[in-house]
Design a protein around this motif. Structure first.
Motif, PDB file in Angstrom:
ATOM      1  N   LEU A 413       0.870  -1.147  -0.029  1.00  0.00           N
ATOM      2  CA  LEU A 413      -0.014  -0.006  -0.020  1.00  0.00           C
ATOM      3  C   LEU A 413       0.690   1.398   0.134  1.00  0.00           C
ATOM      4  O   LEU A 413       0.374   2.320  -0.498  1.00  0.00           O
ATOM      5  CB  LEU A 413      -0.853   0.130   1.148  1.00  0.00           C
ATOM      6  CG  LEU A 413      -2.039  -1.075   1.125  1.00  0.00           C
ATOM      7  CD1 LEU A 413      -2.718  -1.187   2.393  1.00  0.00           C
ATOM      8  CD2 LEU A 413      -3.250  -0.584   0.245  1.00  0.00           C
ATOM      9  N   ILE A 414       2.193   1.217   0.357  1.00  0.00           N
ATOM     10  CA  ILE A 414       2.948   2.398   0.561  1.00  0.00           C
ATOM     11  C   ILE A 414       4.001   2.428  -0.137  1.00  0.00           C
ATOM     12  O   ILE A 414       4.915   3.199  -0.401  1.00  0.00           O
ATOM     13  CB  ILE A 414       3.485   2.830   2.042  1.00  0.00           C
ATOM     14  CG1 ILE A 414       4.392   1.706   2.587  1.00  0.00           C
ATOM     15  CG2 ILE A 414       2.066   2.878   2.916  1.00  0.00           C
ATOM     16  CD1 ILE A 414       4.988   2.131   3.952  1.00  0.00           C
ATOM     17  N   GLY A 415       4.277   1.119  -1.378  1.00  0.00           N
ATOM     18  CA  GLY A 415       5.133   1.021  -2.069  1.00  0.00           C
ATOM     19  C   GLY A 415       6.671   0.855  -1.561  1.00  0.00           C
ATOM     20  O   GLY A 415       7.509   1.355  -2.059  1.00  0.00           O
ATOM     21  N   GLU A 416       6.749   0.009  -0.423  1.00  0.00           N
ATOM     22  CA  GLU A 416       7.810  -0.358   0.032  1.00  0.00           C
ATOM     23  C   GLU A 416       8.009  -1.669   0.255  1.00  0.00           C
ATOM     24  O   GLU A 416       7.604  -2.573   1.106  1.00  0.00           O
ATOM     25  CB  GLU A 416       7.709   0.094   1.720  1.00  0.00           C
ATOM     26  CG  GLU A 416       8.021   1.797   1.606  1.00  0.00           C
ATOM     27  CD  GLU A 416       9.420   2.112   1.415  1.00  0.00           C
ATOM     28  OE1 GLU A 416      10.370   1.189   1.148  1.00  0.00           O
ATOM     29  OE2 GLU A 416       9.670   3.365   1.270  1.00  0.00           O
ATOM     30  N   PRO A 417       8.469  -2.524  -0.741  1.00  0.00           N
ATOM     31  CA  PRO A 417       8.878  -4.022  -1.077  1.00  0.00           C
ATOM     32  C   PRO A 417       9.582  -4.599   0.107  1.00  0.00           C
ATOM     33  O   PRO A 417       9.638  -5.530   0.475  1.00  0.00           O
ATOM     34  CB  PRO A 417       9.172  -4.191  -2.385  1.00  0.00           C
ATOM     35  CG  PRO A 417       9.670  -2.937  -2.655  1.00  0.00           C
ATOM     36  CD  PRO A 417       9.087  -1.979  -2.096  1.00  0.00           C
TER      37      PRO A 417
END
Length: 428
Positions: A413-417
């Motif tokens: 959801l926050i683009g932090e893999p």
């Protein structure tokens, strides 16, 4: 949302009086006291009600910090005791504040200062305007360890105009049991946003160690096999515990009781109950040391539960004789204490059911049952119950989904893999 706006309008005087009473807290309640500055990385806002909810989120907070070394967190809670509890962790990159009031102006001020990339709500902390303000900015809202009892469901279901927009603003929800998950979906949550059932409390870190000096000073007065802890009791429970203990103590004067109320401010009324039963007692907050004849130790302080669990061979878990859903069995089990509990354990229904079925915990309905338990559960029985509880809880934790699905959802959801990659650092 009109009924909620009306509620906030009528509640404004009460909130104003609260600001007056909480000296030095007004700025935080009004959304102030933002970050001091520094490097910009992901900012996660996590909100939990107070100590119990914060404790359940502790492992999650540590995992986020571990897997996102550049991230910062702002943790908010509703109470001064909760704020002090979380600040006591001493975690780098974590700021702890009282939660801003759920008015649009205070929330906008708070969000503008902190610029959170996501909001995590723990258990049952559903605040309509917080959801609305975050959703209006396109920032995800996650509800983790979500609780929804049948009674709460019935209340929310009577307010469809309020609850359906709230459900629509939730980006991801993980309930702590299947029943709660189904009730959230019935209230309007998109089933595609309902993740797997994960009980945050099952991911709790190992039991905290007590202060060794305090334990050494108190242990001679509290033989473990003869000591009952009444942990986090609520109004209506103390009398039952004290009456049951007094009955058992009359037959076995060597018995000891440590009574740790959920809210220490209730200590004077509890002290009066102890005095009426003519039980010799000492009060922790007054610095009174227990003597050889001290039957009851009124543990009316904060931050010492690990000490009380460690001293007691048997623990009665509070919030369970009255309808508060019951407090955690994980901590007494982690300290090897046998567990007693009342009938109201909805907050931990699954684990209590498993403990009861294997004889690892014992249900009690009131004073007579508590007296009977103290008579029957000797040192060997305490050890056997504690061993069973340790085994059951370990099995439940191993079988559970753990934190990985929650971290993966937040990362997506926050683009932090990086949140999906396990690391080994401990933020203790």
């Amino acid at each position: 949302m009109l009924p909620y706006r009306i509620f906030l309008a009528f509640a404004a005087p009460a909130f104003a009086w609260r600001l007056v009473r909480e000296r030095g807290a007004a700025a935080e309640r009004l959304g102030g006291h933002g970050p001091a500055g520094g490097a910009r990385g992901p900012v996660i806002w996590l909100h939990a009600a107070s100590n119990g909810e914060l404790a359940s989120a502790r492992a999650l907070i540590g995992a986020i910090l571990d897997r996102l070394p550049g991230a910062r967190m702002v943790v908010t809670c509703n109470t001064l005791t909760g704020r002090d509890f979380a600040r006591g962790w001493g975690l780098d990159r974590v700021a702890v504040r009282l939660a801003p009031l759920d008015y649009h102006a205070t929330l906008r001020r708070f969000i503008a200062a902190w610029q959170p990339d996501a909001l995590i709500l723990v258990e049952s902390e559903l605040w309509p305007n917080r959801l609305a303000e975050m959703a209006a900015r396109g920032r995800p809202v996650l509800v983790l360890g979500a609780r929804m009892s049948e009674r709460s469901f019935a209340r929310w279901a009577r307010l469809p105009g309020l609850v359906r927009p709230m459900m629509g603003r939730i980006s991801y929800l993980s309930a702590q049991d299947a029943g709660a998950r189904a009730r959230f979906v019935a209230l309007g949550l998109d089933e595609a946003k309902a993740g797997p059932v994960v009980d945050l409390k099952s991911a709790a870190r190992p039991a905290a160690a007590p202060d060794p000096d305090a334990r050494a000073a108190l242990a001679p007065h509290f033989p473990r096999a003869e000591t009952l802890l009444a942990a986090s009791t609520h109004e209506g429970e103390d009398r039952e515990v004290l009456t049951g203990f007094a009955k058992a103590h009359a037959a076995r004067p060597e018995l000891r009781l440590i009574l740790a109320p959920r809210h220490p401010r209730r200590a004077p009324e509890i002290a009066a109950q102890i005095a009426r039963l003519r039980l010799p007692f000492a009060t922790r907050s007054r610095g009174e040391a227990p003597g050889h004849d001290t039957a009851v130790y009124l543990a009316d302080t904060m931050g010492e539960m690990a000490l009380w669990y460690d001293l007691a061979g048997i623990t009665f878990v509070g919030g369970s004789l009255v309808d508060r859903g019951g407090h955690t069995p994980y901590e007494p089990a982690g300290h090897g204490s046998a567990i007693l509990h009342g009938p109201h354990v909805a907050n931990f229904a699954g684990v209590y059911a498993a403990l009861d079925a294997d004889g690892a915990a014992r249900p009690v309905a009131g004073a007579d049952d508590i007296a009977r338990a103290l008579d029957q559960i000797d040192e060997n029985a305490q050890a056997a119950m504690a061993a069973r509880a340790t085994r059951i809880i370990a099995a439940q934790q191993q079988a559970g989904a753990g934190l990985d699905p929650l971290l993966a959802a937040l990362g997506r959801l926050i683009g932090e893999p990086g949140l999906t990659a396990t690391k080994g650092t401990d933020h203790g």
